[in-house]
Design a protein around this motif. Structure first.
Motif, short mmCIF file in Angstrom:
data_model
loop_
_atom_site.label_atom_id
_atom_site.label_comp_id
_atom_site.label_asym_id
_atom_site.label_seq_id
_atom_site.Cartn_x
_atom_site.Cartn_y
_atom_site.Cartn_z
N GLN A 112 0.68 -1.16 -0.02
CA GLN A 112 0.04 -0.08 -0.22
C GLN A 112 0.89 1.24 -0.11
N GLY A 113 0.70 2.17 -0.76
CA GLY A 113 1.24 3.33 -1.04
C GLY A 113 2.25 3.32 -2.16
N ASP A 114 2.79 2.31 -2.58
CA ASP A 114 3.91 2.23 -3.32
C ASP A 114 3.27 2.63 -4.94
N ALA A 115 4.41 3.17 -5.78
CA ALA A 115 3.53 3.34 -7.27
C ALA A 115 3.41 2.14 -8.04
N ALA A 116 2.56 2.14 -8.86
CA ALA A 116 2.25 1.12 -9.57
C ALA A 116 3.06 0.76 -10.84
N ASP A 117 3.41 -0.61 -10.99
CA ASP A 117 4.24 -0.86 -12.03
C ASP A 117 3.61 -2.11 -12.80
N GLY A 118 2.54 -2.37 -12.61
CA GLY A 118 1.67 -3.09 -13.48
C GLY A 118 0.70 -3.99 -12.66
N MET A 119 -0.26 -4.78 -13.44
CA MET A 119 -1.09 -5.59 -12.71
C MET A 119 -0.94 -7.19 -12.66
N TYR A 120 -1.69 -7.90 -11.90
CA TYR A 120 -1.61 -9.29 -11.61
C TYR A 120 -2.73 -10.16 -11.96
N PHE A 121 -2.46 -11.31 -12.75
CA PHE A 121 -3.52 -12.55 -12.88
C PHE A 121 -3.05 -13.42 -11.86
N ILE A 122 -4.07 -14.03 -11.23
CA ILE A 122 -3.81 -15.27 -10.41
C ILE A 122 -3.76 -16.68 -11.17
N GLU A 123 -2.51 -17.22 -11.27
CA GLU A 123 -2.57 -18.59 -12.13
C GLU A 123 -2.98 -19.70 -11.12
N GLU A 124 -2.38 -19.52 -9.82
CA GLU A 124 -2.61 -20.66 -8.81
C GLU A 124 -2.46 -20.16 -7.39
N GLY A 125 -3.44 -20.56 -6.60
CA GLY A 125 -3.25 -20.17 -5.06
C GLY A 125 -4.26 -19.10 -4.82
N THR A 126 -3.98 -18.43 -3.58
CA THR A 126 -4.68 -17.66 -3.18
C THR A 126 -4.09 -16.02 -2.54
N VAL A 127 -4.68 -15.04 -2.62
CA VAL A 127 -3.79 -14.01 -1.89
C VAL A 127 -4.85 -13.09 -1.18
N SER A 128 -4.48 -12.45 -0.11
CA SER A 128 -4.98 -11.58 0.67
C SER A 128 -4.68 -10.30 0.59
N VAL A 129 -5.97 -9.59 0.38
CA VAL A 129 -5.97 -8.03 0.14
C VAL A 129 -6.06 -7.31 1.43
N ARG A 130 -5.15 -6.53 1.94
CA ARG A 130 -5.18 -5.77 3.18
C ARG A 130 -5.00 -4.37 3.30
N MET A 131 -5.63 -3.70 4.05
CA MET A 131 -5.53 -2.18 4.10
C MET A 131 -4.90 -1.89 5.66
#
Length: 373
Positions: free
Chosen positions: A272-291
């Motif tokens: 959070q707060g970093d500059a964006a360098d790209g986006m991601y598609f999930i091939e395998e597994g799960t991710v947690s989005v946190r604020m």
């Protein structure tokens, strides 16, 4: 044209990149007509080219040539009498041989480390995964040379690609000296892709050591890897509802632009707060989005295979609104950098902006829950 025999030019990096990428695309897709495919490919490439942009690729694999032979090594696409790209047919889709039968030539740790350093910027190797890169290194064999030995001769059929470990080598075109390699460099790489005669002669000036690989071995590794990558990503992208609006060729371009990345359980992917360098598609597994909330991180959602994240910062041009972590084991992602995002998915901006409303509502609900605690 200047009569100065010492005058020389270099094959432009952009020309090498365009021709190499075209050849890989052609060989993977196997269209019935090379000229029709070339017209479509380069027309589309021109329409997608960002103004003022250029591709940054390695200069390590340049071959200096004089102006009258500038078109010798790369194939001349305009000629209808040109030979086929490969003399021997190879269909990556039909090749289901996964028994790892690629030849292996033993090397010491020191030799392997030098090889890795020598080939790390070779354009042909950039699309290979770690496993394929190891196969490439395994398949390279040693060749010792003495002063006066001819490594390749102008006009001969291309067979091997060479990486210099030691020695001095002079390059000649039409018996004119045009370049010298001093204990470093590589040459003959285009023979791995194109069925073209050698554009130059390379002769050893001193004793030395080369590492070589035959064309058939590398072509098999390269094309099979490119084919598998495209098929895998096409299946992934077909599962993303947002991308249903893409035409088939646009989806293939998107698949070719994706880069595989892996993250271990608990590893942070974006902050959070970093500059964006790209986006991601999930091939395998799960991710947690946190604020960040009151000096602590609060999970707002979890995402799984076929979902994506990181696109909002690209659309809004703001810093990352949340952090994302890998959870539940190794997570495999397909990464799309900012430049490719704008080139391929720019017209989907309106679709992506609608997601902002969803995320803002999610953040509002989270804040309300925290207030009621």
């Amino acid at each position: 044209m200047s009569s100065d025999s010492s005058r020389k030019i270099q094959v432009p990096d952009e020309l090498k990149e365009v021709l190499l990428q075209f050849s890989i695309s052609f060989l993977v897709e196997q269209p019935p007509d090379v000229i029709d495919y070339a017209v479509e490919y380069f027309t589309k490439l021109q329409s997608e080219r960002p103004s003022g942009g250029h591709t940054d690729i390695s200069t390590d694999d340049q071959l200096s040539v004089n102006s009258q032979d500038a078109d010798a090594e790369p194939p001349v696409m305009a000629s209808s009498r040109r030979k086929s790209v490969f003399a021997e047919a190879y269909d990556p889709e039909a090749d289901d041989d996964d028994d790892g039968a690629t030849a292996v030539f033993p090397k010491t740790d020191e030799q392997r480390a030098r090889l890795v350093e020598s080939v790390k910027n070779v354009l042909l190797f950039r699309s290979l995964e770690k496993e394929q890169m190891n196969q490439v290194l395994d398949a390279m064999f040693e060749r010792k040379v003495q002063p006066g030995d001819y490594i390749i001769r102008q006009g001969d059929d291309g067979d091997n690609f060479y990486v210099i470990e030691s020695g001095v080598y002079k390059v000649y075109i039409n018996d004119k000296h045009i370049n010298t390699y001093n204990h470093t460099g590589l040459f003959g790489e285009l023979a791995l892709l194109y069925n073209m005669p050698r554009a130059a002669t390379v002769q050893a000036e001193t004793s030395g050591l080369l590492w070589a690989m035959d064309r058939q071995t590398f072509r098999r590794i390269l094309l099979k890897s490119a084919f598998r990558k495209r098929k895998m990503y096409e299946e992934l992208l077909n599962s993303v509802p947002m991308l249903k609006a893409l035409q088939n060729y646009e989806r293939m371009n998107l698949a070719d632009a994706l880069v595989s990345k892996s993250y271990d359980n608990g590893e942070r992917i974006i902050k959070q707060g970093d500059a964006a360098d790209g986006m991601y598609f999930i091939e395998e597994g799960t991710v947690s989005v946190r604020m960040d909330q009151d000096d602590a991180e609060v999970e707002i959602s979890q995402l799984g295979k076929g979902q994506y994240f990181g696109e909002l910062a690209l659309v809004t041009h703001r810093p990352r609104a949340a952090s994302v972590y890998a959870t539940g084991g190794v997570v495999k992602l397909a990464f799309l950098d900012t430049e490719a995002f704008e080139r391929i998915m720019g017209f989907l901006t309106d679709v992506l902006k609608r997601n902002i409303v969803i995320y803002e509502q999610m953040f509002t609900d989270m804040a309300r829950r925290n207030t009621n605690l």
